[in-house]
Design an enzyme around this catalytic site. Structure first.
Site, PDB file in Angstrom:
ATOM      1  N   TYR A  36      28.976  31.587  36.923  1.00 26.16           N
ATOM      2  CA  TYR A  36      28.853  32.145  35.577  1.00 26.16           C
ATOM      3  C   TYR A  36      27.412  32.469  35.227  1.00 26.16           C
ATOM      4  O   TYR A  36      26.489  31.740  35.565  1.00 26.16           O
ATOM      5  CB  TYR A  36      29.386  31.146  34.548  1.00 26.16           C
ATOM      6  N   ASP A  59      44.009  43.935  35.878  1.00 26.00           N
ATOM      7  CA  ASP A  59      43.049  43.589  36.942  1.00 26.00           C
ATOM      8  C   ASP A  59      43.800  43.477  38.274  1.00 26.00           C
ATOM      9  O   ASP A  59      43.855  42.423  38.886  1.00 26.00           O
ATOM     10  CB  ASP A  59      42.400  42.249  36.555  1.00 26.00           C
ATOM     11  N   ARG A  60      44.370  44.607  38.717  1.00 23.82           N
ATOM     12  CA  ARG A  60      45.283  44.586  39.872  1.00 23.82           C
ATOM     13  C   ARG A  60      44.541  44.531  41.209  1.00 23.82           C
ATOM     14  O   ARG A  60      45.105  44.134  42.209  1.00 23.82           O
ATOM     15  CB  ARG A  60      46.196  45.817  39.790  1.00 23.82           C
ATOM     16  N   LYS A  61      43.291  44.980  41.219  1.00 29.39           N
ATOM     17  CA  LYS A  61      42.491  44.987  42.464  1.00 29.39           C
ATOM     18  C   LYS A  61      43.277  45.579  43.634  1.00 29.39           C
ATOM     19  O   LYS A  61      43.471  44.936  44.668  1.00 29.39           O
ATOM     20  CB  LYS A  61      42.000  43.589  42.826  1.00 29.39           C
ATOM     21  N   PHE A  62      43.712  46.827  43.474  1.00 29.62           N
ATOM     22  CA  PHE A  62      44.414  47.507  44.569  1.00 29.62           C
ATOM     23  C   PHE A  62      43.529  47.513  45.806  1.00 29.62           C
ATOM     24  O   PHE A  62      42.302  47.619  45.696  1.00 29.62           O
ATOM     25  CB  PHE A  62      44.733  48.949  44.163  1.00 29.62           C
ATOM     26  N   ASP A  77      45.032  48.868  49.183  1.00 31.40           N
ATOM     27  CA  ASP A  77      45.796  49.395  50.329  1.00 31.40           C
ATOM     28  C   ASP A  77      45.521  50.890  50.503  1.00 31.40           C
ATOM     29  O   ASP A  77      44.730  51.465  49.764  1.00 31.40           O
ATOM     30  CB  ASP A  77      47.292  49.112  50.102  1.00 31.40           C
ATOM     31  N   GLN A  96      33.714  30.420  41.622  1.00 26.18           N
ATOM     32  CA  GLN A  96      33.310  31.259  40.481  1.00 26.18           C
ATOM     33  C   GLN A  96      31.894  30.880  40.039  1.00 26.18           C
ATOM     34  O   GLN A  96      31.541  29.693  40.025  1.00 26.18           O
ATOM     35  CB  GLN A  96      34.284  31.075  39.309  1.00 26.18           C
ATOM     36  N   HIS A 121      46.405  39.760  34.381  1.00 25.37           N
ATOM     37  CA  HIS A 121      46.881  39.678  35.775  1.00 25.37           C
ATOM     38  C   HIS A 121      48.391  39.584  35.612  1.00 25.37           C
ATOM     39  O   HIS A 121      48.954  38.483  35.542  1.00 25.37           O
ATOM     40  CB  HIS A 121      46.352  38.415  36.463  1.00 25.37           C
TER      41      HIS A 121
HETATM   42  P1  BMP Z   1      37.063  33.131  34.139  1.00 26.28           P
HETATM   43  O1  BMP Z   1      36.092  33.669  33.050  1.00 26.28           O
HETATM   44  O2  BMP Z   1      38.077  32.193  33.614  1.00 26.28           O
HETATM   45  O3  BMP Z   1      36.308  32.592  35.332  1.00 26.28           O
HETATM   46  O4  BMP Z   1      37.930  34.393  34.642  1.00 26.28           O
HETATM   47  C1  BMP Z   1      37.345  35.500  35.290  1.00 26.28           C
HETATM   48  C2  BMP Z   1      38.361  36.600  35.499  1.00 26.28           C
HETATM   49  O5  BMP Z   1      37.701  37.717  36.075  1.00 26.28           O
HETATM   50  C3  BMP Z   1      39.510  36.262  36.421  1.00 26.28           C
HETATM   51  O6  BMP Z   1      40.659  36.933  35.932  1.00 26.28           O
HETATM   52  C4  BMP Z   1      39.136  36.860  37.762  1.00 26.28           C
HETATM   53  O7  BMP Z   1      40.267  37.293  38.484  1.00 26.28           O
HETATM   54  C5  BMP Z   1      38.293  38.051  37.347  1.00 26.28           C
HETATM   55  N1  BMP Z   1      37.204  38.405  38.279  1.00 26.28           N
HETATM   56  C6  BMP Z   1      36.194  37.517  38.591  1.00 26.28           C
HETATM   57  O8  BMP Z   1      36.162  36.388  38.126  1.00 26.28           O
HETATM   58  N2  BMP Z   1      35.186  37.928  39.439  1.00 26.28           N
HETATM   59  C7  BMP Z   1      35.153  39.175  39.981  1.00 26.28           C
HETATM   60  O9  BMP Z   1      34.204  39.501  40.698  1.00 26.28           O
HETATM   61  C8  BMP Z   1      36.177  40.077  39.661  1.00 26.28           C
HETATM   62  C9  BMP Z   1      37.189  39.688  38.792  1.00 26.28           C
HETATM   63  O10 BMP Z   1      38.112  40.550  38.456  1.00 26.28           O
END
Ligand code: BMP
EC number: 4.1.1.23
Length: 491
Positions: free
Chosen positions: A212, A91-94, A96, A210, A62
């Site tokens: 996992y 991971d810019r996630k454009f 626009d 988030q 990022h």
């Molecule tokens: P982490 O494993 O520390 O949770 O990081 C996940 C990374 O993936 C972060 O950089 C986040 O911006 C990216 N990300 C995400 O977590 N979920 C998505 O759906 C899309 C992502 O790009």
């Protein structure tokens, strides 16, 4: 089933140079791990990239969170990518319009296109975003991933939105090489690369949304290709050792996946009727909504999805309980009234898109087919009364919910086992039978019978990812079904 092949053998399916390079280097380096290094200084980013380098196929950045970004950072990142042989994914996630993202991608402080092999975009603005980015990225041999799904709780990227990402990628294959997503969306020979964040060996979430899943869930169960791990790698402890652990877990899941044998060729096909062959679900919804309205209740999709494809007595009991109508309406009264109203409307149901074409094709190519419907025989007679062309193709091969051989309703496997037997299926390998279903309980019944299932859900239905992962295909309409993918005669 492209994902059951090795990464290297899949490389040939891609015209995009970055995609080919990535797939080849993954097998060579024996890694499907991407390190997501979300740190805020140049020194930290370079240090972690160097430590992770030997273990990863992709370094994800990022770049806009680096407070002391300069051109030298880019020079050093490129040198590390060459030294360790990994690709860089910004991971810019454009998000626009095409013209703006073109400038964001090529220009500004970061000049992302000049150094990032891969970047990604949301599809929220429509397909123009891909065309804008492609104008910059294609001449540089760059690759794009579309965000089809997100790992965070409550993400809005679901259902049709997700499937639209697939359509857009299909139309832009030279540049869109795959997705950020949680599961593989296509199951055939078509090949996209899936990179999946939200991966953790221990943690379940981070308190900020988030979520996992383990490397095995992502790679083996959901068919994704690259695991993206951030804090699990660099968030405390030994970075190199964490990389080794994640790399091993991701790689073992991949080896387990490619050891899976492809599904056998289909010889017999079973079709649910309501909501799959005919648009009867419209009538069910209209009638039940009208009855419930009298009690001030609405017929929502959460309830409807529990009732679909279930024997009518069980479905009625569910409805009374769900709406709290005990003492006001009995299941029997509801069924009596509903059935009378439905009887008037059923004959006017019509085949859904793609149905006549496929059923006729199977009949013409002599593939044994059977209707397997939870509807009772009298209801089947009503629904089929004005659809003689469609049901004529089945030549009397109809199994109904009140047939003797059907002891338990869906999701029990009875109906599919009985209907397969009725059309001469006596093989021990039920994977040679293909079930078409629209209702979750029917999908489950097909899976419980050990058969392959094509799920064509109503667009309003919230898809259970676990059920989705077990289906051979999830399609929007029968028009999208390609018989050749199941070893059946092509159209
Ligand atoms: P982490 O494993 O520390 O949770 O990081 C996940 C990374 O993936 C972060 O950089 C986040 O911006 C990216 N990300 C995400 O977590 N979920 C998505 O759906 C899309 C992502 O790009």
């Amino acid at each position: 089933m492209s994902h059951l092949k090795s990464y290297t053998s899949r490389a040939a399916q891609h015209s995009n140079p970055s995609a080919r390079h990535l797939l080849e280097l993954m097998d060579r380096k024996k890694t499907n791990l991407s390190a997501s290094v979300d740190v805020t200084t140049k020194a930290e980013l370079l240090r972690i990239a160097d430590e992770c380098g030997p273990y990863i196929c992709v370094l994800k950045t990022h770049i806009d969170i680096i407070s002391d970004f300069d051109d030298d950072l880019v020079t050093q990142l490129i040198a590390l990518a060459e030294k360790h042989e990994f690709l860089i994914f910004e991971d810019r996630k454009f998000a626009d319009i095409g013209n703006t993202v073109k400038l964001q991608y090529s220009s500004g402080v970061h000049k992302i296109a000049s150094w990032a092999h891969i970047t990604n975009a949301h599809i929220i603005p429509g397909e123009g975003i891909v065309h804008g980015l492609a104008e910059v990225g294609v001449p540089l041999n760059r690759a794009l991933l579309l965000l089809a799904e997100m790992s965070s709780a409550g993400s809005l990227a679901t259902g049709n939105y997700t499937l639209t990402a697939l359509d857009i990628a299909r139309r832009n294959r030279n540049f869109c090489v795959g997705f950020i997503g949680q599961r593989r969306l296509e199951n055939g020979e078509e090949d996209f690369i899936y990179m999946t964040p939200g991966v953790g060996l221990v943690a379940k979430g981070d308190g900020l949304g988030q979520q996992y899943r383990t490397p095995r869930q992502v790679v083996f169960e959901s068919g994704c290709d690259v695991i993206i791990v951030g804090r699990g790698i660099y968030g405390g402890g030994n970075t190199a050792e964490n990389c080794r652990l994640y790399r091993e877990a991701g790689w073992n899941a991949y080896l387990e996946r490619i050891a899976v044998k492809p599904k056998p060729i289909v010889t017999h096909i079973l079709f649910d009727m309501d909501g799959l062959l005919l648009d009867t679900e419209r009538v069910y919804s209209e009638v039940t909504s009208e009855i419930l309205a009298r009690y001030g209740k609405t017929f929502d999709w959460a309830l409807k999805s529990q009732m679909m494809g279930v024997k009518e007595g069980e479905a009625a009991a569910k409805l009374i309980e769900y709406c709290g109508l005990e003492g006001k309406l009995t299941a029997e009264e509801y069924l009596r009234e509903r059935n009378a109203m439905q009887s008037e409307r059923f004959p006017f149901c019509v085949p859904l898109p793609g149905v006549l074409r496929l059923v006729k094709h199977l009949k013409d190519t002599r593939i044994p087919i059977c209707v397997a419907t939870s509807s009772h025989r009298h209801a089947f007679d009503l629904k089929s009364s004005k659809n003689s062309e469609l049901f004529g193709y089945f030549e009397g091969n109809i199994t109904c919910g009140d047939d003797k051989a059907v002891v338990k309703g869906k999701p029990a496997p009875d109906i599919f086992l009985a209907s397969a037997k009725s059309i001469g299926f006596h093989d021990a390998d039920f994977q040679k039978c293909l079930v078409f279903e629209d209702a979750p309980s029917g999908v489950l019944a097909g899976l419980n019978a050990g058969m392959q299932v094509v799920w064509i859900p109503d667009p309003n239905l919230e898809l259970d990812p676990v059920l989705t992962a077990q289906c051979a295909k999830v399609l929007r309409t029968m028009e999208d079904f390609d018989p050749s993918e199941f070893g059946l005669p092509a159209f």
